[in-house]
Each structure stands twice: as C-alpha cells, then as structure tokens.
Design an enzyme around this catalytic site. Sequence first.
Site, PDB file in Angstrom:
ATOM      1  N   LYS A 198      57.313  48.030   8.356  1.00 36.67           N
ATOM      2  CA  LYS A 198      57.357  49.135   8.945  1.00 36.67           C
ATOM      3  C   LYS A 198      56.740  50.013   7.261  1.00 36.67           C
ATOM      4  O   LYS A 198      57.166  50.597   6.811  1.00 36.67           O
ATOM      5  CB  LYS A 198      57.522  50.231   9.543  1.00 36.67           C
ATOM      6  CG  LYS A 198      56.837  51.491  10.696  1.00 36.67           C
ATOM      7  CD  LYS A 198      57.494  51.848  10.660  1.00 36.67           C
ATOM      8  CE  LYS A 198      56.073  52.849  12.069  1.00 36.67           C
ATOM      9  NZ  LYS A 198      56.699  53.463  13.501  1.00 36.67           N
TER      10      LYS A 198
ATOM     11  N   GLY B 216      49.811  50.936  12.448  1.00 34.65           N
ATOM     12  CA  GLY B 216      50.369  51.593  13.408  1.00 34.65           C
ATOM     13  C   GLY B 216      49.668  53.354  11.982  1.00 34.65           C
ATOM     14  O   GLY B 216      48.526  52.747  11.712  1.00 34.65           O
TER      15      GLY B 216
ATOM     16  N   LEU C 126      52.205  41.917  12.085  1.00 33.61           N
ATOM     17  CA  LEU C 126      52.681  42.172  13.003  1.00 33.61           C
ATOM     18  C   LEU C 126      52.239  43.361  14.038  1.00 33.61           C
ATOM     19  O   LEU C 126      51.995  43.329  15.607  1.00 33.61           O
ATOM     20  CB  LEU C 126      53.708  42.415  13.325  1.00 33.61           C
ATOM     21  CG  LEU C 126      55.023  41.741  13.099  1.00 33.61           C
ATOM     22  CD1 LEU C 126      56.517  41.965  13.308  1.00 33.61           C
ATOM     23  CD2 LEU C 126      55.345  40.478  13.703  1.00 33.61           C
ATOM     24  N   GLY C 127      52.016  44.175  13.863  1.00 31.05           N
ATOM     25  CA  GLY C 127      51.077  45.840  14.248  1.00 31.05           C
ATOM     26  C   GLY C 127      50.057  46.747  13.249  1.00 31.05           C
ATOM     27  O   GLY C 127      50.724  46.714  11.871  1.00 31.05           O
TER      28      GLY C 127
ATOM     29  N   PHE D 197      50.154  55.265   9.878  1.00 31.36           N
ATOM     30  CA  PHE D 197      50.521  55.776   8.965  1.00 31.36           C
ATOM     31  C   PHE D 197      51.112  53.939   8.676  1.00 31.36           C
ATOM     32  O   PHE D 197      50.857  54.544   6.863  1.00 31.36           O
ATOM     33  CB  PHE D 197      51.843  56.669   8.766  1.00 31.36           C
ATOM     34  CG  PHE D 197      51.546  57.452   9.655  1.00 31.36           C
ATOM     35  CD1 PHE D 197      50.668  58.698   9.750  1.00 31.36           C
ATOM     36  CD2 PHE D 197      53.430  58.253  10.147  1.00 31.36           C
ATOM     37  CE1 PHE D 197      50.527  59.505   9.955  1.00 31.36           C
ATOM     38  CE2 PHE D 197      53.193  59.716  10.924  1.00 31.36           C
ATOM     39  CZ  PHE D 197      51.781  60.205  10.653  1.00 31.36           C
ATOM     40  N   GLY D 198      50.381  52.830   8.497  1.00 33.08           N
ATOM     41  CA  GLY D 198      50.620  51.814   7.686  1.00 33.08           C
ATOM     42  C   GLY D 198      50.653  50.056   8.621  1.00 33.08           C
ATOM     43  O   GLY D 198      50.021  50.400   9.761  1.00 33.08           O
TER      44      GLY D 198
ATOM     45  N   ASP E 139      57.948  58.638  23.296  1.00 28.33           N
ATOM     46  CA  ASP E 139      56.484  58.203  22.757  1.00 28.33           C
ATOM     47  C   ASP E 139      56.829  57.074  24.078  1.00 28.33           C
ATOM     48  O   ASP E 139      56.758  55.904  22.998  1.00 28.33           O
ATOM     49  CB  ASP E 139      56.716  57.586  20.961  1.00 28.33           C
ATOM     50  CG  ASP E 139      55.090  57.396  21.281  1.00 28.33           C
ATOM     51  OD1 ASP E 139      54.660  57.761  21.926  1.00 28.33           O
ATOM     52  OD2 ASP E 139      54.732  57.243  20.068  1.00 28.33           O
TER      53      ASP E 139
HETATM   54  P1  ADP Z   1      53.883  53.582  15.537  1.00 29.33           P
HETATM   55  O1  ADP Z   1      54.688  54.170  15.456  1.00 29.33           O
HETATM   56  O2  ADP Z   1      52.490  53.304  13.814  1.00 29.33           O
HETATM   57  O3  ADP Z   1      53.106  52.902  16.704  1.00 29.33           O
HETATM   58  P2  ADP Z   1      55.399  51.252  15.662  1.00 29.33           P
HETATM   59  O4  ADP Z   1      56.658  51.732  14.998  1.00 29.33           O
HETATM   60  O5  ADP Z   1      55.071  51.386  16.834  1.00 29.33           O
HETATM   61  O6  ADP Z   1      54.258  51.837  14.595  1.00 29.33           O
HETATM   62  O7  ADP Z   1      54.708  49.859  15.454  1.00 29.33           O
HETATM   63  C1  ADP Z   1      53.734  49.057  15.511  1.00 29.33           C
HETATM   64  C2  ADP Z   1      53.321  48.033  16.096  1.00 29.33           C
HETATM   65  O8  ADP Z   1      54.384  46.994  15.458  1.00 29.33           O
HETATM   66  C3  ADP Z   1      54.661  47.663  17.341  1.00 29.33           C
HETATM   67  O9  ADP Z   1      53.701  48.085  18.643  1.00 29.33           O
HETATM   68  C4  ADP Z   1      54.813  45.846  17.703  1.00 29.33           C
HETATM   69  O10 ADP Z   1      53.899  45.036  17.977  1.00 29.33           O
HETATM   70  C5  ADP Z   1      54.835  46.026  16.099  1.00 29.33           C
HETATM   71  N1  ADP Z   1      56.437  46.196  15.551  1.00 29.33           N
HETATM   72  C6  ADP Z   1      57.143  47.285  14.874  1.00 29.33           C
HETATM   73  N2  ADP Z   1      58.820  46.815  14.944  1.00 29.33           N
HETATM   74  C7  ADP Z   1      58.554  45.350  15.253  1.00 29.33           C
HETATM   75  C8  ADP Z   1      60.147  45.102  15.093  1.00 29.33           C
HETATM   76  N3  ADP Z   1      61.017  45.639  14.187  1.00 29.33           N
HETATM   77  N4  ADP Z   1      59.873  43.726  15.197  1.00 29.33           N
HETATM   78  C9  ADP Z   1      58.709  43.584  15.581  1.00 29.33           C
HETATM   79  N5  ADP Z   1      57.042  43.876  16.061  1.00 29.33           N
HETATM   80  C10 ADP Z   1      57.121  45.014  15.342  1.00 29.33           C
HETATM   81 MG    MG Z   2      55.596  55.959  16.141  1.00 32.64          MG
HETATM   82 MG    MG Z   3      54.694  52.685  18.807  1.00 37.74          MG
END
Ligand code: ADP
Ligand code: MG
Ligand code: MG
Length: 268
Positions: free
Chosen positions: A36, A16, A13-14, A18-19, A130
């Site tokens: 995550k 970040g 999905l995304g 650290f992973g 953030d």
């Molecule tokens: P980071 O701290 O590395 O930015 P995030 O928690 O923001 O990590 O997650 C990175 C991406 O993953 C988000 O921008 C989103 O697109 C996707 N994502 C994170 N959490 C969820 C969730 N609960 N449901 C759907 N997509 C998610």
């Molecule tokens: Mg973050």
């Molecule tokens: Mg984020």
Amino acid sequence: NGGVAMYRQERVLGKGAFGVVSLVRSVLTGEAVAMKTIDRSKLHSENAKKTVEHEIRILKRLKHGNIVRLLEVIETSRTIHLVLEYIDGGSVQQLLKSQGKIDEPKAQRILWQLLDAVDYCHQNYVCHRDLKLENFMLDRSHRRLTLIDFGLSVIWRAGQQLFKSYGTPCYMAPEILRGQHYSGPNVDIWSLGVSLACMLMGHLPFNGHVDGELKRRIMRGTFVLPDHISDEGRDLLRQMLTTKPELRIGIHGIRQHAWMRLPASDPS
Ligand code: ADP
Ligand code: MG
Ligand code: MG
C-alpha cells in the site's frame, strides 16, 4: 536495507484515498506481498498524516488470524509503503459483484470470522469504523476471511465516548449521522449489519442521496428484506440494525443467535 528496490511490481490490486495497493514480489525470496503506497504529496492536511501514522500504529498492535499482517514499513522522501500480507482471493465486494448474492451458509462463515476479528479489535480497544465489503478479503478458496484497512480506526479508552463522524455514508450508524456521541463497538456492529444485509440481498439496505434520503432512511432504520432470506436471518438483521445503540445486539448476542447456529454448508 534495499527498501522498495527489494520488491518488483506485478499489478495494481486496488486504489485508495492516498495512493494505490499493488501486488509486488520480493526480489530475494519471490514471495508475493501487497504494498500500500501512500503518496506524501496527497497528505495535505495534518489530519491525513496522522491517519496514516495511526493505521501503521494500529496494524502493528494487532496480531490475529483474521486481520491483515503488516510486515514492513518503508519510508522515502516522497512515499510511505506499507508491506502487507497478500490476500489472494479478492474482496467480498468483488465476490458479490460476480455472484449477485452470497448464500446464507457462506455469509455465515464470513460473519463468524468477522466477529472473531472485530471482537479481538474491541478487546484491544480498537474500533475499526470502516467495516464494509471492500475491506473484507478472502483467500482463493474463500475459506479464510481477512479484515483490512485500519485507516479510519481509533483506539479508545474504556468508557470513552467518540464524537467525530467517520466512515462510508451507506454503512454509517444512525447515532453518528445524528451527530451524537457514540461508542465504538456499537457503530461497528451496525456496519457489520449493513455488510450482512448487503451479502444476503445483493445490494445495500440503505441507499439514496447522501444528505437527503440516505440519511433519513438510516435514521429511521427501515429496510425491505427480500422473501428468500430465512426468518432467523431477518431477525438477526433487525437486531444488528437497531437504531438505538443501547438496544443493538452485541458480539456475544450475535454468536448465540439462531441464525449463527443454522447448519453451514461444507466449505470444500
Ligand atoms: P483504502 O484505505 O484507500 O480503502 P485499502 O487498504 O482498503 O485502502 O486498500 C484498497 C484496496 O486494495 C482493497 O479494497 C483491496 O482490494 C486491495 N488490498 C488492500 N490490501 C490488500 C492485501 N493485503 N491483499 C490484497 N489486496 C489488498
Ligand atoms: Mg482506508
Ligand atoms: Mg478500503
């Protein structure tokens, strides 16, 4: 305790710092959740380790309809998995990319829900730090907004001043860039202002080289708004993006503002 073996990976999905965040499905119930995954080998510093522990501690403490729910934490020798409620409509950033701009009624509905989430955080002494479009998730119908990503958030004591520089440069409040002590709630309002400007304009209000133009533009607090933005919208943005934190509008003021009272379109 089947741990991570109880979930089947579907897709990423995304990504970040650290992973990765993946869509996974429970083998037992078929329920879709977001996972995550944090790679311990990427947590080099003691600080990075604290950041993850912090994110978990804060998520456990927050229970609100517009804040992502942490369902489970699974730890292995190599990884830490945060099992989160899955939000199925993508981020506001993705919506903006596909639509170019977000119209004022829709932006208003998003901001109402963000204010509820952020107000609840502040009442629980959590400052998000953030707030940005990538961290605002929507359900498929785009009716419900969910705030995610508490990796940079902080718990503060009443009256405490914060000092450390955190966040994404384009969304950072001028008092953080000046290296001053700052109060958590005020910097969150600034980032919400940048987010609102971004939704209405289709691009960031402050841009440029991180150590040069960008910093100067934010500290000056000057930005150009396109003609299509309503007078009420312009006024609210100027009040949220006020460089002096003590003069910046607060959550209560935003809720009372004329722009928030403009008729919103039917969400259906
Ligand atoms: P980071 O701290 O590395 O930015 P995030 O928690 O923001 O990590 O997650 C990175 C991406 O993953 C988000 O921008 C989103 O697109 C996707 N994502 C994170 N959490 C969820 C969730 N609960 N449901 C759907 N997509 C998610
Ligand atoms: Mg973050
Ligand atoms: Mg984020």
